[in-house]
Write a protein that holds these residues in place. Sequence first.
Motif, short mmCIF file in Angstrom:
data_model
loop_
_atom_site.label_atom_id
_atom_site.label_comp_id
_atom_site.label_asym_id
_atom_site.label_seq_id
_atom_site.Cartn_x
_atom_site.Cartn_y
_atom_site.Cartn_z
N SER A 24 11.81 32.99 -14.92
CA SER A 24 10.96 31.87 -15.28
C SER A 24 9.84 31.70 -14.26
O SER A 24 10.03 31.82 -13.06
N GLN A 25 8.66 31.38 -14.75
CA GLN A 25 7.51 31.15 -13.88
C GLN A 25 7.13 29.67 -13.84
O GLN A 25 6.04 29.33 -13.38
N LEU A 26 8.00 28.81 -14.30
CA LEU A 26 7.65 27.39 -14.37
C LEU A 26 7.29 26.82 -13.01
O LEU A 26 6.31 26.09 -12.87
N LYS A 27 8.06 27.15 -11.98
CA LYS A 27 7.78 26.62 -10.64
C LYS A 27 6.47 27.15 -10.10
O LYS A 27 5.69 26.42 -9.49
N VAL A 28 6.21 28.42 -10.33
CA VAL A 28 4.96 29.02 -9.87
C VAL A 28 3.77 28.40 -10.58
O VAL A 28 2.75 28.10 -9.96
N ASN A 29 3.91 28.18 -11.88
CA ASN A 29 2.81 27.58 -12.64
C ASN A 29 2.53 26.15 -12.19
O ASN A 29 1.38 25.73 -12.11
N GLU A 30 3.57 25.38 -11.91
CA GLU A 30 3.38 24.01 -11.43
C GLU A 30 2.70 24.00 -10.08
O GLU A 30 1.86 23.16 -9.80
N ALA A 31 3.07 24.94 -9.21
CA ALA A 31 2.48 25.00 -7.88
C ALA A 31 1.01 25.38 -7.94
O ALA A 31 0.23 25.00 -7.06
N SER A 32 0.60 26.13 -8.95
CA SER A 32 -0.78 26.58 -9.02
C SER A 32 -1.71 25.54 -9.64
O SER A 32 -2.91 25.76 -9.71
N LYS A 33 -1.18 24.41 -10.07
CA LYS A 33 -2.02 23.36 -10.65
C LYS A 33 -2.53 22.47 -9.52
O LYS A 33 -2.04 21.37 -9.29
N ASN A 34 -3.53 22.97 -8.81
CA ASN A 34 -4.00 22.22 -7.66
C ASN A 34 -5.36 21.57 -7.86
O ASN A 34 -5.88 20.95 -6.95
N CYS A 37 -8.02 16.04 -11.97
CA CYS A 37 -9.09 15.10 -12.33
C CYS A 37 -8.83 13.78 -11.63
O CYS A 37 -7.72 13.24 -11.71
N LYS A 38 -9.83 13.24 -10.95
CA LYS A 38 -9.66 11.97 -10.23
C LYS A 38 -9.45 10.80 -11.18
O LYS A 38 -8.79 9.83 -10.82
N ILE A 39 -10.00 10.89 -12.37
CA ILE A 39 -9.97 9.76 -13.29
C ILE A 39 -8.66 9.68 -14.06
O ILE A 39 -7.98 8.66 -14.04
N CYS A 40 -8.28 10.77 -14.72
CA CYS A 40 -7.08 10.73 -15.57
C CYS A 40 -5.89 11.46 -14.96
O CYS A 40 -4.82 11.49 -15.54
N LYS A 41 -6.08 12.08 -13.79
CA LYS A 41 -5.02 12.79 -13.06
C LYS A 41 -4.46 13.99 -13.81
O LYS A 41 -3.35 14.43 -13.54
N GLN A 42 -5.23 14.55 -14.73
CA GLN A 42 -4.78 15.74 -15.45
C GLN A 42 -4.89 16.95 -14.53
O GLN A 42 -5.94 17.20 -13.96
N PRO A 43 -3.80 17.72 -14.38
CA PRO A 43 -3.86 18.89 -13.50
C PRO A 43 -4.44 20.11 -14.23
O PRO A 43 -4.26 20.27 -15.43
N PHE A 44 -5.14 20.92 -13.47
CA PHE A 44 -5.69 22.18 -13.96
C PHE A 44 -5.23 23.28 -13.03
O PHE A 44 -5.13 23.08 -11.82
N MET A 45 -4.98 24.47 -13.58
CA MET A 45 -4.59 25.59 -12.74
C MET A 45 -5.76 26.02 -11.88
O MET A 45 -6.92 25.84 -12.25
N MET A 46 -5.46 26.59 -10.73
CA MET A 46 -6.52 26.98 -9.81
C MET A 46 -7.40 28.09 -10.39
O MET A 46 -8.49 28.33 -9.87
#
Length: 70
Positions: A24-34, A37-46
């Motif tokens: 599983s790459q779930l942990k790796v994918n979560e870590a790469s969302k660095n 968005c300051k307004i809605c706090k939506q994470p984006f992958m690096m």
Amino acid sequence: MGNGAKAQQRRDRADKAGAKGGKSQLKVNEASKNIVCKICKQPFMMTAREPALVEHAQNKHSKTKDECFA
């Protein structure tokens, strides 16, 4: 005669070879969302490209990329 003993031996050898870790790459994918968005706090992958960030800022918030992510 059946092949039950052969199958059991094969299973035993596979167990001795060692159990492989999960793939599983779930942990790796979560870590790469660095990028967040300051307004809605939506994470984006690096690896998100600038056009995707600009599109988010314009469509969701009617602001510039710098206002949302800088």
